[in-house]
Write an enzyme that holds these catalytic residues in place. Structure first.
Site, mmCIF file in Angstrom:
data_model
loop_
_atom_site.group_PDB
_atom_site.id
_atom_site.type_symbol
_atom_site.label_atom_id
_atom_site.label_comp_id
_atom_site.label_asym_id
_atom_site.label_seq_id
_atom_site.Cartn_x
_atom_site.Cartn_y
_atom_site.Cartn_z
ATOM 1 C CB ILE A 1 10.242 68.907 -16.575
ATOM 2 C CG1 ILE A 1 9.553 70.264 -16.737
ATOM 3 C CG2 ILE A 1 10.327 68.158 -17.891
ATOM 4 C CD1 ILE A 1 8.074 70.178 -17.092
ATOM 5 N N GLY B 1 2.262 48.766 11.140
ATOM 6 C CA GLY B 1 2.537 49.453 12.396
ATOM 7 C C GLY B 1 3.783 50.311 12.288
ATOM 8 C CD GLN C 1 -15.207 40.034 12.948
ATOM 9 O OE1 GLN C 1 -15.326 40.676 13.992
ATOM 10 N NE2 GLN C 1 -16.185 39.295 12.450
ATOM 11 N N GLY D 1 -0.234 74.940 -13.187
ATOM 12 C CA GLY D 1 -0.090 73.507 -12.947
ATOM 13 C C GLY D 1 -0.926 72.721 -13.929
ATOM 14 C CB SER D 2 -4.030 70.776 -13.518
ATOM 15 O OG SER D 2 -3.419 69.813 -12.681
ATOM 16 C CD GLU E 1 0.525 62.798 -19.241
ATOM 17 O OE1 GLU E 1 0.943 63.342 -18.199
ATOM 18 O OE2 GLU E 1 0.376 63.416 -20.323
ATOM 19 N NE ARG E 2 -5.419 63.738 -17.783
ATOM 20 C CZ ARG E 2 -6.054 64.808 -18.241
ATOM 21 N NH1 ARG E 2 -7.129 64.660 -19.009
ATOM 22 N NH2 ARG E 2 -5.624 66.019 -17.944
ATOM 23 N N GLY F 1 3.475 78.981 -12.636
ATOM 24 C CA GLY F 1 2.178 79.630 -12.414
ATOM 25 C C GLY F 1 1.019 78.941 -13.081
#
Length: 380
Positions: A158, A339, A279, A132-133, A242-243, A130
């Protein structure tokens, strides 16, 4: 433009690490993708070769090397080798500062020799189902009961969760008017601590990601890492590194994908000529080449700033946000240049594309990164 970030010793380290990966990782990538985790003996071999915990002091089995350029070299080589996983970045880039800077001498004596020998895989358990960030919303609690803490709650997404021997858990402990959180180390085998199975992800399948569960899990108070009630403060101090680690990975992935695009468009023919002669293709390649070069320069400067103790949270957030957005743009364009072949699992770009998607989510979603930067800009 020649990169100036690395010196001769870093390139020698790169050569040794890449040889190790080519010998011990590359032949087993497919196996680990199906298993959902690298073999444990690979972790031990990496540790024995000096590639885990090298920042720790020699008395704990490390080398006492505090230079993030070595970490960046490892990230770049993991990306270019095709080894899909976060083992080294999680253990070296993210976990090491918590244990090196916050653990007591007694805790270091208990855990670091096992870490540097490959006997102790660690995980950082912050994200919850519940929350996240938004770490301020975590619900996992650690209640003091005599000389023990009683943990209840769960964590999700985790990294190394399914195989960890030691989890550093962010739990609510109630100091500071009920807002206090604490980092608590929980060893696998402790009653009430359960590891979930590897989660079925769309990408990064060679790295285990799992849920962790705590049900009246009793942990000695001596397993508190850092200051009781100071969990958020400690986490915030570690987030720039970490970032930046994610940003290094992002631009390395973009550069790797671009190299595949160059090779493919030079060899693949359409309308009687190599794709590279069209091109529109040349213009796409030109844009990617320039964007990667510009981003690489910024990331390199961030690495030096981190080592100098000058990298701000906002600069790290910007690096993470822009590098991973660039990564996705480049990887997606490269798959388009391949492709239909780009959609086939046998082509490396397919796995690179799948593995890239999470980069804009973990470590703090890019929306959170932009808000953090925005607050700094407007002075809030």
């Amino acid at each position: 433009m020649r990169r100036t970030l690395y010196e001769e010793e870093h390139e020698a380290f790169r050569s040794a690490f890449r040889s190790f990966l080519d010998r011990e990782a590359v032949p087993f990538v497919e196996k680990w993708e199906h298993a959902g985790t690298p073999d444990r003996d690979f972790v031990v071999k990496a540790a024995q070769a000096g590639f885990l915990g090298f920042e720790f002091a020699p008395e704990y089995g490390g080398l006492g090397v505090g230079d993030f350029r070595y970490n960046a070299v490892m990230t770049e080589e993991v990306v270019s080798s095709g080894m899909a996983g976060d083992l080294f970045s999680m253990q070296n880039d993210i976990i090491v500062p918590y244990l090196r800077d916050l653990a007591s001498d007694e805790q270091k004596a208990r855990w670091l020799p096992r870490f540097t020998s490959g006997q102790c895989v660690t995980a950082l358990a912050m994200t919850e189902p519940g929350a996240g960030s938004d770490l301020a919303s975590i619900a996992t609690t650690a209640r003091r009961d005599g000389d023990e803490l009683v943990l209840n709650g769960s964590k999700t997404f985790i990294t190394s969760g399914a195989t960890c021997d030691l989890a550093i858990v962010l739990a609510r402990t109630g100091e500071r008017g009920g807002r206090g959180t604490t980092l608590v180390a929980v060893e696998y085998g402790t009653p009430g601590f359960e590891r979930g199975k590897p989660m079925d992800k769309i990408g990064r399948k060679g790295q285990d990601t799992a849920e962790l569960f705590f049900d009246d899990c009793r942990v000695p108070v001596g397993n508190i890492i850092g200051e009781p009630g100071g969990g958020f403060t400690h986490v915030k101090a570690s987030l720039p590194r970490e970032r930046l680690s994610i940003a290094v990975s992002g631009v390395a992935s973009a550069r790797h994908a671009f190299g595949l695009a160059l090779e493919h468009t030079r060899e693949r023919t359409a309308f009687g000529a190599p794709l590279a002669q069209l091109q529109s293709v040349r213009m796409a390649l030109a844009e990617m080449h320039t964007d990667i070069a510009v981003m690489q320069e910024y990331i390199d400067r961030c690495v030096l700033a981190l080592d100098a103790g000058e990298l701000t949270p906002e600069e790290a957030a910007g690096a993470k946000y822009k590098a991973t957005e660039l990564q996705w743009d480049v990887v997606d364009q490269v798959l388009q240049l391949f492709g239909g072949y780009g959609y086939m699992e046998e082509y490396p770009i397919a796995r690179i594309w799948r593995d890239a998607r999470i980069q804009r989510i973990y470590g703090g979603s890019n929306e959170v990164m932009k808000d953090l930067i925005g607050r700094s800009v407007v002075g809030r």
